[in-house]
Design a protein around this motif. Structure first.
Motif, PDB file in Angstrom:
ATOM      1  N   ASN A 179       0.835  -1.195   0.000  1.00  0.00           N
ATOM      2  CA  ASN A 179       0.000   0.000   0.000  1.00  0.00           C
ATOM      3  C   ASN A 179       0.872   1.248   0.000  1.00  0.00           C
ATOM      4  N   VAL A 180       0.532   2.209  -0.822  1.00  0.00           N
ATOM      5  CA  VAL A 180       1.105   3.551  -0.717  1.00  0.00           C
ATOM      6  C   VAL A 180       0.030   4.434  -0.105  1.00  0.00           C
ATOM      7  N   MET A 181       0.352   5.002   1.053  1.00  0.00           N
ATOM      8  CA  MET A 181      -0.629   5.751   1.838  1.00  0.00           C
ATOM      9  C   MET A 181      -0.212   7.222   1.922  1.00  0.00           C
ATOM     10  N   HIS A 182      -1.208   8.097   1.771  1.00  0.00           N
ATOM     11  CA  HIS A 182      -0.982   9.521   2.033  1.00  0.00           C
ATOM     12  C   HIS A 182      -1.925   9.945   3.149  1.00  0.00           C
TER      13      HIS A 182
ATOM     14  N   ASP B 116       1.930  13.040   5.591  1.00  0.00           N
ATOM     15  CA  ASP B 116       3.039  12.170   5.207  1.00  0.00           C
ATOM     16  C   ASP B 116       2.579  11.221   4.108  1.00  0.00           C
ATOM     17  N   THR B 117       3.524  10.758   3.307  1.00  0.00           N
ATOM     18  CA  THR B 117       3.284   9.673   2.361  1.00  0.00           C
ATOM     19  C   THR B 117       4.198   8.526   2.744  1.00  0.00           C
ATOM     20  N   TYR B 118       3.610   7.359   2.966  1.00  0.00           N
ATOM     21  CA  TYR B 118       4.426   6.241   3.436  1.00  0.00           C
ATOM     22  C   TYR B 118       4.056   4.955   2.703  1.00  0.00           C
ATOM     23  N   PHE B 119       4.948   3.989   2.822  1.00  0.00           N
ATOM     24  CA  PHE B 119       4.815   2.688   2.175  1.00  0.00           C
ATOM     25  C   PHE B 119       4.474   1.647   3.234  1.00  0.00           C
TER      26      PHE B 119
ATOM     27  N   TYR C 290       6.814   2.073   6.410  1.00  0.00           N
ATOM     28  CA  TYR C 290       8.036   2.850   6.208  1.00  0.00           C
ATOM     29  C   TYR C 290       7.611   4.273   5.859  1.00  0.00           C
ATOM     30  N   PHE C 291       7.841   5.196   6.795  1.00  0.00           N
ATOM     31  CA  PHE C 291       7.341   6.559   6.653  1.00  0.00           C
ATOM     32  C   PHE C 291       8.281   7.437   5.830  1.00  0.00           C
TER      33      PHE C 291
ATOM     34  N   LYS D 192      13.342  11.388  11.381  1.00  0.00           N
ATOM     35  CA  LYS D 192      12.997  10.778  12.660  1.00  0.00           C
ATOM     36  C   LYS D 192      12.853   9.278  12.448  1.00  0.00           C
ATOM     37  N   GLU D 193      12.344   8.570  13.448  1.00  0.00           N
ATOM     38  CA  GLU D 193      12.127   7.139  13.302  1.00  0.00           C
ATOM     39  C   GLU D 193      11.128   6.885  12.179  1.00  0.00           C
ATOM     40  N   ASN D 194      11.502   5.999  11.278  1.00  0.00           N
ATOM     41  CA  ASN D 194      10.707   5.826  10.053  1.00  0.00           C
ATOM     42  C   ASN D 194       9.991   4.492   9.949  1.00  0.00           C
TER      43      ASN D 194
END
Length: 272
Positions: A41-44, A60-63, A82-83, A96-98
């Motif tokens: 998933n690609v999330m925004h 943020d956009t993260y995987f 994974y942010f 930061k922590e991702n």
């Protein structure tokens, strides 16, 4: 994934028809009902909480790699996030922590004991565990308790779990935050409600996590609930979800830190 999708649709149709719960069948080969699925998933996100009010919001956009399935006595759901995948200075996670990971393995007590433990709307009973790791500095929570698959009118099969929470590590420096600290009720659902002629469908899916009885952090309880509308094919999905946070993670909603409100989630999915 097609097999999994058909299973979910069948469960929903059964509930809609007021069909009574049926017992899990472990006679003969206990692996005959096995399945597995995985998707990317690609999330925004817009206004994901909690966030510092000085930052003006968390976008943020993260995987996300999301997976689950069944193997004999074991039931599994999990994901790895994974942010800040675009390394954007506008992301709250920038530098930061991702990583954040959630794993939720359950063991079927029906299969383990060889007994039919179903009753009323309850199909199956589990020893349920949950692990949250990362995302905030030092976060490492473990949960253990009982779970069940419950047939709910219209929704079909709904997963429900009641846990005791153990904080192995925590972002809260209060020593009372560690150890056995609070309880959590979790539930999740997946309800296809409109199917197109080509077999693709639209679903209402989401979850609710309510934690209470925490000695620390500042607030004794916290709520997060997600409500999404998604279009699914065998290979792809696209959706929008609205999440409501209330003192999420037990963090007080204050002048400096926002932990109560709504967040928006947009996603595009590829299914393996």
């Amino acid at each position: 994934m097609a097999k999994f999708t058909k299973t979910l649709i069948a469960a929903g149709l059964m509930a809609a028809a007021a069909t009574p719960a049926f017992a899990a069948d472990y006679s003969g080969d206990i692996h005959k009902n096995d399945y597995k699925w995985m998707q990317f998933n690609v999330m925004h996100t817009i206004d994901q909480l909690p966030y510092s009010k000085a930052d003006g919001g968390y976008n943020d956009t993260y995987f996300e790699m999301e997976f689950g399935g069944r193997s004999g006595i074991f039931d599994l759901y999990g994901y790895v996030d994974y942010f800040d995948i675009f390394d954007s200075k506008d992301s709250d996670k920038h530098k930061k922590e991702n990583l954040f990971m959630k794993f939720s393995p359950r063991v079927s007590l029906d299969a383990l004991t060889g007994q039919d433990l179903s009753f009323g709307p309850v199909q199956e009973v589990y020893l349920a565990t949950l692990f949250n790791i990362g995302g905030m500095q030092g976060l490492n929570d473990a949960f253990v308790g009982l779970g069940a698959d419950v047939m709910v009118p219209w929704f079909g099969k709904v997963g429900m779990n009641l846990y005791k929470r153990h904080a192995n590590e925590t972002f809260d420096f209060n020593p009372e935050a560690k150890g056995w600290n609070g309880q959590q009720f979790s539930m999740n659902w997946f309800k296809p409600f409109y199917t197109f002629s080509n077999g693709s469908f639209v679903s209402y899916q989401g979850y609710l996590d309510y934690t209470w009885g925490m000695k620390a952090p500042a607030h004794s309880d916290g709520l997060g609930t997600f409500h999404g509308i998604y279009w699914h094919s065998d290979r792809y999905a696209v959706g929008y979800g609205l999440k409501y946070f209330n003192e999420i993670y037990g963090i007080d909603n204050s002048d400096a830190l926002k932990s109560t409100g709504f967040g928006h989630y947009f996603s595009v999915t590829y299914k393996f």
